[in-house]
Motif scaffolding. Sequence first.
Motif, mmCIF file in Angstrom:
data_model
loop_
_atom_site.group_PDB
_atom_site.id
_atom_site.type_symbol
_atom_site.label_atom_id
_atom_site.label_comp_id
_atom_site.label_asym_id
_atom_site.label_seq_id
_atom_site.Cartn_x
_atom_site.Cartn_y
_atom_site.Cartn_z
ATOM 1 N N TYR A 1 0.866 -1.178 0.000
ATOM 2 C CA TYR A 1 0.000 0.000 0.000
ATOM 3 C C TYR A 1 0.903 1.228 0.000
ATOM 4 O O TYR A 1 1.928 1.257 0.680
ATOM 5 C CB TYR A 1 -0.889 -0.016 1.246
ATOM 6 C CG TYR A 1 -1.948 1.054 1.258
ATOM 7 C CD1 TYR A 1 -3.037 0.979 0.404
ATOM 8 C CD2 TYR A 1 -1.847 2.142 2.126
ATOM 9 C CE1 TYR A 1 -4.013 1.959 0.414
ATOM 10 C CE2 TYR A 1 -2.824 3.121 2.140
ATOM 11 C CZ TYR A 1 -3.908 3.029 1.277
ATOM 12 O OH TYR A 1 -4.862 3.987 1.284
ATOM 13 N N ASP B 1 0.330 0.223 5.627
ATOM 14 C CA ASP B 1 0.397 -0.954 4.768
ATOM 15 C C ASP B 1 0.214 -2.246 5.561
ATOM 16 O O ASP B 1 1.012 -2.558 6.439
ATOM 17 C CB ASP B 1 1.751 -0.967 4.051
ATOM 18 C CG ASP B 1 1.891 -2.168 3.136
ATOM 19 O OD1 ASP B 1 0.850 -2.729 2.750
ATOM 20 O OD2 ASP B 1 3.033 -2.541 2.814
ATOM 21 N N SER C 1 0.085 -5.257 4.060
ATOM 22 C CA SER C 1 0.323 -6.369 3.124
ATOM 23 C C SER C 1 1.054 -7.543 3.772
ATOM 24 O O SER C 1 0.883 -8.672 3.339
ATOM 25 C CB SER C 1 1.088 -5.882 1.891
ATOM 26 O OG SER C 1 2.325 -5.341 2.258
ATOM 27 N N ASN D 1 -3.556 -3.625 -0.257
ATOM 28 C CA ASN D 1 -3.722 -3.280 -1.669
ATOM 29 C C ASN D 1 -3.826 -4.582 -2.472
ATOM 30 O O ASN D 1 -2.876 -5.345 -2.531
ATOM 31 C CB ASN D 1 -2.503 -2.442 -2.093
ATOM 32 C CG ASN D 1 -2.570 -1.965 -3.526
ATOM 33 O OD1 ASN D 1 -3.628 -2.018 -4.152
ATOM 34 N ND2 ASN D 1 -1.450 -1.500 -4.044
ATOM 35 N N THR E 1 -4.695 -6.591 -6.113
ATOM 36 C CA THR E 1 -4.780 -6.365 -7.557
ATOM 37 C C THR E 1 -5.380 -7.590 -8.230
ATOM 38 O O THR E 1 -5.251 -8.704 -7.734
ATOM 39 C CB THR E 1 -3.393 -6.109 -8.186
ATOM 40 O OG1 THR E 1 -2.591 -7.281 -8.029
ATOM 41 C CG2 THR E 1 -2.702 -4.926 -7.547
ATOM 42 N N SER F 1 -6.499 -2.288 -9.291
ATOM 43 C CA SER F 1 -6.229 -2.477 -7.866
ATOM 44 C C SER F 1 -7.295 -1.798 -7.017
ATOM 45 O O SER F 1 -7.972 -0.875 -7.467
ATOM 46 C CB SER F 1 -4.842 -1.940 -7.498
ATOM 47 O OG SER F 1 -4.803 -0.540 -7.630
ATOM 48 N N SER G 1 -8.445 -1.472 -2.446
ATOM 49 C CA SER G 1 -7.902 -1.675 -1.109
ATOM 50 C C SER G 1 -8.929 -2.329 -0.195
ATOM 51 O O SER G 1 -10.130 -2.215 -0.400
ATOM 52 C CB SER G 1 -7.465 -0.343 -0.514
ATOM 53 O OG SER G 1 -8.591 0.483 -0.352
#
Length: 385
Positions: free
Chosen positions: A196, A202, A204, A236, A238, A248, A250
């Motif tokens: 992100y 972030d 992730s 994030n 995709t 993409s 979120s």
Amino acid sequence: MRFLGYLLLVASWTFVSGDVFLFDCSEDTTGAELEIREVDPVGTVVARVSGSDGVLQWSAILGGSRSTYLTQFFTSPKFSTMTTPENAAASLTIARKVDLELLEYEIPNFWEYSRSNGDLTFDLEITCIAEDTPRRHNVHVAVLAVNEFYPQFLRAPYQMAVSEAVEPGAELFSLTSLVTDMDAGDSNFTFAIKPYMISQFDGSRYVTISESGDVTLLEPLDFELLPVGRNYMFVNVTVTDDGGLLTSTSINLTVLDANDQGVELVYPGCPQPCLEANYSADVNVSYIGEVSLLPVPLTAMDLDALNESVIYTLDTDEAANFFRMDERTGRLYKTAVLENDTLGPRFVLNVRVEEASESSHFLLTTVTILVPERLAAASMCTRLY
Ligand SMILES: *[C@@H]1O[C@H](CO)[C@@H](O)[C@H](O)[C@H]1NC(C)=O
Ligand SMILES: *[C@@H]1O[C@H](CO)[C@@H](O)[C@H](O)[C@H]1NC(C)=O
Ligand SMILES: *[C@@H]1O[C@H](CO)[C@@H](O)[C@H](O)[C@H]1NC(C)=O
Ligand SMILES: *[C@@H]1O[C@H](CO)[C@@H](O)[C@H](O)[C@H]1NC(C)=O
Ligand SMILES: *[C@@H]1O[C@H](CO)[C@@H](O)[C@H](O)[C@H]1NC(C)=O
Ligand SMILES: *[C@@H]1O[C@H](CO)[C@@H](O)[C@H](O)[C@H]1NC(C)=O
Ligand SMILES: *[C@@H]1O[C@H](CO)[C@@H](O)[C@H](O)[C@H]1NC(C)=O
Ligand SMILES: [Ca+2]
Ligand SMILES: [Ca+2]
Ligand SMILES: [Ca+2]
């Protein structure tokens, strides 16, 4: 030119020149195949017929039946300057873009004539006239699908709330049925997680996603480690369609507090979390009423932001006849005169401080009671003897 001549020898009726098919109007032909793309513009020449009188008739055959609708997607421009009859050529061009997304909508039972990837196949029957004889050419046409549209996430962006008690490996969210693509035909989607852009938000590293779009917890979440009042992060995600177009969006991953922490005492100078402290109080033998504890009243707090209430209980045998603790507030009361007891001038009350929840989080602390009158008496006795 020699190259074309060679091809003409091999197959006198048809050959490719770029994307254009050339026919010689001297005999009937079948078996020719032609590919066009759904994005080919109006005016694109698909077939050229030489040796004819310059007039073409054509008809589109879809699943064995004539399709007036499809026939209208082609036209044969009239030549303004006709040369000699021998090399007079007529052409068939695209009159309307053969857009598969439109046809998918307009042609009933479109999928009966289409491949799963969206390509459409039909036949073109082209008739030309050479020396007063009509000649028929059957061409098999494939309209190739073009990946024109980006995949889309439905109802994005997303929100998911996950308890910090959820264990790694648990499936949290599925994007599989939340992705669509306007291109005709099936699309194969590939999902991925990317960082992100605002790195302190972030999330992730906490999750992983399968190629089919299932989001799974990878690392344990810890509510207490997140900044106060900011218990969310962003993942994030995709999706890429089989033509390589990427979209993409979120997921707001909100971490919910779970009851994974016990209680702590509120006590001056005690390092946090304060799990151990001693209280004390002086009482007189005949005093009845609230006992004030030193250095501070007994208070404990849930270390979880859930802030469960706390229950205080005296865990003591004989002293229970003389003392009572308010379960909710932790206040200590002396309820009886110290008579016929063996407690002495100094004794300890054990207190259990417990979270009011199903968890068994608790701690033990002590209140040391001093009875100054007895201390005085004891020292007098000592002095007497
Ligand atoms: C999607 O992928 C599967 C397996 O990789 C494949 O069999 C299928 O033909 C693909 N579909 C399209 C429309 O590309
Ligand atoms: C998500 O990842 C894609 C691909 O790396 C990137 O283009 C996009 O900017 C990212 N979005 C955010 C909000 O970080
Ligand atoms: C993320 O979700 C939480 C919980 O619904 C919400 O409180 C927070 O404002 C959201 N964050 C953003 C930036 O939308
Ligand atoms: C409380 O009292 C016990 C027993 O006297 C002692 O071992 C402990 O260190 C004391 N704890 C604190 C925090 O003063
Ligand atoms: C105990 O009694 C003495 C007098 O006998 C009094 O001065 C003192 O305040 C009392 N203490 C408490 C804690 O009641
Ligand atoms: C927890 O709840 C008590 C009342 O039950 C309140 O006095 C205290 O301020 C709360 N603490 C937090 C950190 O919210
Ligand atoms: C203490 O013992 C005496 C004599 O045995 C008795 O009369 C008195 O009631 C007792 N007091 C209490 C509070 O039990
Ligand atoms: Ca697409
Ligand atoms: Ca398309
Ligand atoms: Ca917690």
